[in-house]
Structure formats: C-alpha cells, structure tokens
Design an enzyme around this catalytic site. Structure first.
Site, short mmCIF file in Angstrom:
data_model
loop_
_atom_site.label_atom_id
_atom_site.label_comp_id
_atom_site.label_asym_id
_atom_site.label_seq_id
_atom_site.Cartn_x
_atom_site.Cartn_y
_atom_site.Cartn_z
N LYS A 80 0.81 -1.08 -0.06
CA LYS A 80 -0.08 0.06 -0.09
C LYS A 80 0.79 1.24 -0.10
O LYS A 80 1.91 1.36 0.59
CB LYS A 80 -0.71 -0.22 1.17
CG LYS A 80 -1.87 1.07 1.44
CD LYS A 80 -3.25 0.48 0.68
CE LYS A 80 -3.94 1.82 0.52
NZ LYS A 80 -3.71 2.61 -0.46
N LYS A 116 5.09 2.35 -2.82
CA LYS A 116 4.93 3.91 -3.35
C LYS A 116 5.23 3.94 -4.71
O LYS A 116 5.90 3.26 -5.39
CB LYS A 116 6.12 4.72 -2.64
CG LYS A 116 5.81 6.10 -2.59
CD LYS A 116 4.67 6.46 -1.98
CE LYS A 116 4.46 7.69 -1.14
NZ LYS A 116 3.94 7.86 0.10
N1 GLU Z 1 0.24 8.82 0.22
C1 GLU Z 1 0.01 8.81 1.80
C2 GLU Z 1 1.12 8.20 2.63
O1 GLU Z 1 2.17 8.58 2.14
C3 GLU Z 1 -1.28 7.73 1.85
C4 GLU Z 1 -1.04 6.37 1.52
C5 GLU Z 1 -2.36 5.58 1.37
O2 GLU Z 1 -3.48 5.89 1.92
O3 GLU Z 1 -2.07 4.31 1.05
O4 GLU Z 1 0.87 8.12 3.79
#
Ligand code: GLU
Length: 481
Positions: A80, A116
């Site tokens: 995620k 990511k």
């Molecule tokens: N981009 C956000 C973070 O860095 C959210 C990631 C997500 O919701 O999966 O935590």
C-alpha cells in the site's frame, strides 16, 4: 574544440539520498532489536522496484514519461502507498517512501506491506487531459506487471495527486477486469461517488491533529518541552498549504492553537495574532498564491517560516526541508512531521541536542493510510459503514432516554436528546477509528521510548517498534524453501 567548464562543486554534486536516510534510521533502531541479521536484511531493502517508460502524445508530439512503483515489503498483502506526481520523482525517493510506508502501516496496525509510486510529471503545468492519459497508461503498465490489484498492491493519493487521479485508476483497472467484484478496492482515496469514504480527504491532517492532541496530553512530557498541556493557545507554524498542511492547520486552529505562519511555494505568510487557514486557502484559490494575504505579513522567502519562533512546527510539504543548513536556526519546541522525511538525520542530531521533541512521520502522518484501510474494507464489504446500524442505534438510544425520563419524572431537553440519540454515520465511525488508532499508536511508541534503556529518541523507538512487528511477521511466516 576545447570547451570551458565551471569548476565542479563536489558538495553540490554529491546528491542527497533519501533512501540512505531511511537506512540510517533503520540501522539505528536495529541496534535495540534482537532479530536474526538475515531477517533484518530482508526487511531493510525494497523487494521489487518497477521502473517504466511509456510514450504519451502531448500537443501532437510524442513524449516519453518516466514512472515507478516500488514495493518495499510483502510480509503482508496487499502492499500500500500513494503515487506522487512531481517532476522531481526519482527511484531513490520512491524507494525511501515505500520503505516508510511499511513502517507506517506497522505502527498503526494496518495489515499491509509498504509501497510507493511516482510519475515524473508536473501536475500544475500539465492539462487534465494529459494527466488522465498518463494516469491510465501508468495503470495499464502496473496491470501488465502485476503491480496493482485489491490483494496485490493498492495505490492512493500522494503529493500532486488526489481523488480525481484515483478515480481514473479505478476505472482503468475495472475496464481490464470487468468481472472482478472487488475491482474498485484496487486503489483508495477515490471520490465518494466512486467507492471513496467519508473523511479520507482530511485523514492525514486530522491524524496529525489527533497525534498532537495525544502528545500534548502527557503532563510530564509537555513540562520537559517547556510548555503547558493542551493545544489551546500554542503557537504553530505550518509548511505547506496542500491537502495535509491545510487540514493540519485547520484542525489545530479549530482546537484553539494559534497558527502564526504558513509557508507555501510562493511565500511565507506571518501574523503573530493567528491566521485562519480557511481564509488563506480562499485567498490562494482567488489569487493563485498565498502572497499578499490581507492582514498578514508576506515574507518572500518561502522557507523563512521554518525559522520563526513557535511551540509546534508542522512541516507538511516535502522531504529534506530541515537540513544541516537550517537546523541550527529552528526555534520550535516540537516538530510534528506531517510530511514524509522532512528532517534529515544530520539536522535531527542538531535538533535533538537542542532539546527539540520530534514526532516522527511514520507515526504522525499515518492517518492517510489508516483511513485508506477503512476505505479498502468498505470496498471489500460492499456496504458503507453505519448503513445497517445507524437507525437501530438511534432507536435504542431513544428508548433508553424515554425510560430514564419516565423513571425520573424529569424531561431531557430537545438539543441534548438529539445529541444523545443520534446513531453514528460513516464519517463519525471513520473519525472514531482514526482517533483510536492515533492514540493507541502514540502510547505504544512513547512507552517504547520511555521503557527501553538508552533509547535516544522517539523516532528510533518508533522505527524499532515497526521493525519488530515486521520481523515477527516474517519469522511467523517461515522461510519458503
Ligand atoms: N500517500 C499517503 C502516505 O504517504 C497515503 C498512502 C495510502 O493511503 O495508501 O501515507
């Protein structure tokens, strides 16, 4: 022909590696852990990194777009993490952010591995049509290599992306898998109309606020920082008026803290009497920037705000903002890392020596992924939170109040009655789940910090706690021969 070149500045040439910073934090925390070195080695690096290049037609010309998806750890699935849209995206940054996602999920007990994505493009300078084409093509590339799916890897918004991009991803994925019942769970942070969840937009900023509220409730800690308990009246500086910065500032303002400065890309806005973040955002929308906000001082230098004296500094923009160059000028008592990696390890050394309390990113900005988890659960269960029980709860509360009124012979006033009777809706439940998560996680990392002999700081304790959970998970899984 001989060409003249400028003398090379070695220091400038030596590029700062964000991933290296994360490795440093990892090593520092590992010293307080007792896991086999092979397990630690397995956790430390990224499991898979997909670097892609694909062509897109922009104004009739074919341009090649560079993009990435890094999956850091598969100890839990899906992996995620957001997708960053920025011209500065590079592999080192994506890997660092993917690693932080693993630790972040572990800290808030969200059962995912970390990942990511990044697309090297400037969203501000690109038309929505091109952004859509790029997003859809990026999604197709992820599908081809099995880097997306409700049980594989689930992207979300990050710097430069939002609900609109997530809807394009969900739609592209659904077009490739029209019969997959859980297709829209392939991405979170979607618009409400496309399977999104109430409260996701403000989740990261709200989590920052809940985290700070909990930290400022500990009397003995707050005393050590030279402050009083509670957020009311605290002076706050926020860097960034994007999604995270705006909501963090808004919730702090509503809690009675005084937001004395906000730094945006075009200027620092300063008013010692306090700034209303909503009014500043309105001004930004109307004028295209924050400069010349009525009633406040505009400082041209956009990072100047970081050095203003305040109780709480909230960097909510990008990594590497507080570095060895400006760390000695920081006058905040507490640094609340709403962004990922805003403080470099070199800067941290200087700040800790000065007694600054740093609440680390992998805890404090985990509100986003926490509510993403709720959205994913909602998508898999195909029903909105609160739909089944809201009215039932309200009816039961009504019956209880009626019984109390009858037994006591006195009446409860209408306003109070409505407040007590109301059943929880989706937003109530999301807020409650997020608050509970942030409170629990803070107490876990704080206890680890306080109870481990020689533990130098909260970040090291937080990393140790996260690595511990991932290591235990890997060990319980066993090694596949
Ligand atoms: N981009 C956000 C973070 O860095 C959210 C990631 C997500 O919701 O999966 O935590």
């Amino acid at each position: 022909m001989a060409t003249k070149t400028a003398p090379v500045n070695l220091n400038e040439q030596r590029e700062h590696s964000f991933f290296n910073d994360v490795l440093q934090y990892f090593d520092r925390a590992s010293a307080y852990l007792d896991h086999p070195s092979g397990v630690l080695e397995q956790i430390k690096y990224c499991n898979s990194v997909y670097r892609m290049k694909f062509p897109v037609k922009i104004d009739g010309k074919i341009e090649v777009i560079e993009a990435y998806r890094a999956e850091h750890s598969h100890h839990k699935l899906p992996t995620k993490g957001g997708i960053r849209y920025s011209i500065h995206v590079n592999q080192d940054e994506v890997m660092a952010l993917a690693a932080l996602m693993t630790y972040k999920c572990a800290i808030v007990d969200v059962p995912f591995g970390g990942a990511k994505g990044g697309i090297k493009i400037s969203p501000r300078k690109t038309s929505p049509e091109v952004l859509e084409a790029v997003t859809r093509r990026y999604t197709a590339e992820l599908i081809k290599k099995n880097f997306i799916g409700p049980g594989i890897d689930v992207p979300a918004p990050d710097y430069g992306s939002g609900a609109r991009e997530m809807a394009w991803i969900a739609d592209t994925y659904s077009a490739f898998f029209p019969t997959e019942l859980n297709a829209i769970a392939c991405v979170t942070g979607k618009p409400l109309s496309h399977g999104g969840i109430q409260g996701r937009t403000e989740a990261t900023g709200l989590g920052v606020y809940y985290g700070l509220k909990e930290a400022f409730s500990k009397k003995e800690d707050v005393k050590q920082w030279g402050l009083t308990p509670g957020l009311e009246g605290k002076t706050v500086v926020v860097q960034g008026l994007g999604n995270v910065g705006y909501y963090a500032a808004k919730f702090m303002h509503e809690a009675g803290a005084k937001v004395i400065a906000i730094c945006e890309y075009d200027a620092t806005i300063y008013n010692p009497k306090g700034i209303d973040p909503d009014k500043l955002l309105e001004h930004k929308k109307a004028t295209g920037g924050t400069a010349n906000f009525p009633g406040a001082k505009t400082i041209k230098e956009n990072t100047a705000g970081l050095e203003i004296e305040c109780d709480i500094l909230i960097p909510a923009a990008l990594e590497n903002q507080i570095h060895s160059g400006n760390a000695k000028h920081i006058k905040a008592k507490v640094i609340a890392e709403a962004a990922n990696g805003p403080v470099t390890p070199e800067a941290e050394k200087v700040l800790l020596k000065k007694g600054v309390y740093i609440i680390p990113d992998i805890y404090l900005n985990a509100g986003g992924v926490t509510v993403s988890y709720f959205e994913w659960l909602k998508n898999l269960s195909h029903v909105r939170f609160g739909r089944m029980e809201k009215r039932y709860e309200a009816r039961m509360n009504h019956n209880i109040l009626e019984t109390i009124e009858k037994a006591s012979g006195s009446r409860i006033n209408r306003v109070q009655k409505e407040l007590i009777e109301r059943g929880a809706d989706e937003r109530d439940l999301v807020y409650s789940g997020l608050e509970e998560t942030m409170i629990n996680a803070y107490n876990t990392i704080r206890d680890r910090y306080k109870s481990t002999k020689g533990m130098p700081d909260l970040r090291t304790a937080t990393f140790a706690s996260a690595i511990d959970k991932v290591a235990i998970s890997y060990q319980n899984l066993g090694i596949f021969p």
